[in-house]
Design a protein around this motif. Structure first.
Motif, mmCIF file in Angstrom:
data_model
loop_
_atom_site.group_PDB
_atom_site.id
_atom_site.type_symbol
_atom_site.label_atom_id
_atom_site.label_comp_id
_atom_site.label_asym_id
_atom_site.label_seq_id
_atom_site.Cartn_x
_atom_site.Cartn_y
_atom_site.Cartn_z
ATOM 1 N N ARG A 40 0.844 -1.145 0.144
ATOM 2 C CA ARG A 40 0.055 -0.062 -0.092
ATOM 3 C C ARG A 40 0.719 1.041 -0.185
ATOM 4 O O ARG A 40 0.514 2.087 -0.716
ATOM 5 C CB ARG A 40 -0.862 -0.094 1.229
ATOM 6 N N ARG A 111 7.667 -7.567 -6.240
ATOM 7 C CA ARG A 111 7.630 -8.501 -5.164
ATOM 8 C C ARG A 111 9.159 -8.773 -4.656
ATOM 9 O O ARG A 111 9.325 -8.763 -3.275
ATOM 10 C CB ARG A 111 6.905 -9.833 -5.493
ATOM 11 N N ARG A 132 -0.594 -12.254 2.024
ATOM 12 C CA ARG A 132 -1.306 -13.047 1.055
ATOM 13 C C ARG A 132 -0.241 -14.167 0.703
ATOM 14 O O ARG A 132 -0.839 -15.503 0.308
ATOM 15 C CB ARG A 132 -1.352 -12.332 -0.413
ATOM 16 N N ASP A 133 1.088 -13.894 0.623
ATOM 17 C CA ASP A 133 1.860 -15.186 0.494
ATOM 18 C C ASP A 133 3.011 -15.554 1.742
ATOM 19 O O ASP A 133 4.308 -15.924 1.447
ATOM 20 C CB ASP A 133 2.744 -14.530 -0.706
ATOM 21 N N ARG A 182 -10.393 -7.020 -6.915
ATOM 22 C CA ARG A 182 -8.974 -7.316 -6.159
ATOM 23 C C ARG A 182 -8.717 -8.776 -5.933
ATOM 24 O O ARG A 182 -7.837 -9.179 -6.235
ATOM 25 C CB ARG A 182 -9.147 -6.420 -4.944
ATOM 26 N N ASP A 186 -5.662 -10.937 -7.159
ATOM 27 C CA ASP A 186 -4.730 -11.367 -5.977
ATOM 28 C C ASP A 186 -4.680 -13.238 -6.310
ATOM 29 O O ASP A 186 -3.697 -13.603 -6.184
ATOM 30 C CB ASP A 186 -5.154 -11.055 -4.816
ATOM 31 N N ARG A 189 -3.023 -13.844 -10.256
ATOM 32 C CA ARG A 189 -1.606 -13.556 -10.699
ATOM 33 C C ARG A 189 -0.739 -14.756 -10.683
ATOM 34 O O ARG A 189 -0.840 -15.570 -9.869
ATOM 35 C CB ARG A 189 -0.956 -12.266 -9.702
HETATM 36 O O1 DC Z 1 -3.825 -7.171 2.989
HETATM 37 P P1 DC Z 1 -3.802 -5.656 2.380
HETATM 38 O O2 DC Z 1 -5.680 -5.369 2.047
HETATM 39 O O3 DC Z 1 -3.451 -4.353 3.000
HETATM 40 O O4 DC Z 1 -2.943 -5.674 0.978
HETATM 41 C C1 DC Z 1 -3.502 -4.725 -0.121
HETATM 42 C C2 DC Z 1 -2.771 -5.446 -1.349
HETATM 43 O O5 DC Z 1 -1.581 -5.723 -1.586
HETATM 44 C C3 DC Z 1 -3.724 -6.602 -1.673
HETATM 45 O O6 DC Z 1 -4.730 -6.551 -2.548
HETATM 46 C C4 DC Z 1 -2.484 -7.442 -2.618
HETATM 47 C C5 DC Z 1 -1.250 -6.785 -1.975
HETATM 48 N N1 DC Z 1 -0.556 -7.753 -1.287
HETATM 49 C C6 DC Z 1 0.334 -8.961 -1.826
HETATM 50 O O7 DC Z 1 0.226 -8.954 -3.007
HETATM 51 N N2 DC Z 1 1.059 -9.717 -0.950
HETATM 52 C C7 DC Z 1 0.879 -9.564 0.261
HETATM 53 N N3 DC Z 1 1.758 -10.227 1.170
HETATM 54 C C8 DC Z 1 0.183 -8.500 0.964
HETATM 55 C C9 DC Z 1 -0.785 -7.749 0.126
#
Ligand code: DC
Length: 235
Positions: A40, A111, A132-133, A182, A186, A189
């Motif tokens: 973000r 990333r 997420r990962d 979104r 996510d 990808r």
């Molecule tokens: O958890 P969040 O809503 O604050 O994350 C915002 C965006 O950042 C989410 O839509 C995808 C990306 N994100 C990511 O790709 N990998 C992560 N480990 C955390 C967030």
């Protein structure tokens, strides 16, 4: 490094991940990584400096030079996120930033640019990593991996409430559509998509209240780290 305890909590937005992680980190006195805040803040930096969200080279450069700081308050109960020494904690929570973060997060260069900085959060006495990962890519060695999920409708309603409370003006229908878009990005990808790690414990929070989720998580933490957290009270 391998004996530093790590708990990863992955899942889409609106599942209550953030709250669970902050509570856990506070209770265990462990470090907390809000990996979404990296994406973000990078998105905010790109938007404010006019870098295109599709310019992966420029975003990589921005990611490796990102001047971000996480500053806990004196009580250790909240963390201010600063970009170039200016607090952006509230600005990065907008849906605009969330969507932009999801867009730039598709690039392997972005990333990779953020990877070592996220891994640097792994320090004694332990780490709670939200994202997420976290369990699949950033901390595959984590001893406990949790994946929180919930129906799209429940997540949109929670997010709506959260954004309203933070003072953002939001429209539920538009928010639901943005969340769906979104999620899709996510999930689809090619690098580090949002999927549970093979050994992750999946908790569906759709019809479960926060206390119950908290109890389930605490039971898992106790089971995984009996010596570290064995002394903690049940709730
Ligand atoms: O958890 P969040 O809503 O604050 O994350 C915002 C965006 O950042 C989410 O839509 C995808 C990306 N994100 C990511 O790709 N990998 C992560 N480990 C955390 C967030």
């Amino acid at each position: 490094m391998s004996d530093i305890p790590v708990i990863t909590v992955d899942g889409p937005s609106g599942t209550g991940k953030g709250t669970i992680c902050i509570q856990l980190a506070t209770r265990l006195h462990w470090h907390f990584l809000d990996s979404g805040a990296f994406y973000r803040t990078l998105a905010l930096d790109a938007l404010s400096t006019g870098i295109g969200l599709e310019d992966s080279q420029a975003l990589h450069h921005l990611a490796t030079h990102l001047d971000i700081a996480f500053k806990p308050d004196v009580n250790g109960t909240s963390v201010a996120i600063c970009l170039r020494n200016e607090e952006v904690s509230a600005d990065i929570r907008s849906e605009k930033c969330g969507n932009a973060a999801s867009k730039i997060a598709v690039y392997p260069l972005v990333r990779n640019g953020l990877l070592s900085r996220q891994r640097a959060f792994k320090r004694l006495p332990g780490l709670i990593a939200d994202g997420r990962d976290m369990g699949t890519v950033v901390f595959p060695e984590a001893q406990l991996k949790i994946y929180l999920t919930a129906s799209a409708e429940a997540r949109a309603k929670r997010r709506y409430k959260q954004l309203k409370e933070q003072g953002f003006s939001v429209n539920l229908a538009r928010l639901s559509a943005e969340i769906a878009e979104r999620d899709e990005r996510d999930l689809q990808r090619s690098v580090s998509p949002l999927i549970p790690a093979a050994e992750a414990i999946i908790i569906d929070t759709t019809d479960v209240n926060r206390e119950e989720v908290d109890q389930q998580v605490m039971a898992l933490v106790r089971k995984t780290f009996p010596h570290t957290v064995g002394q903690l009270p049940i709730n």
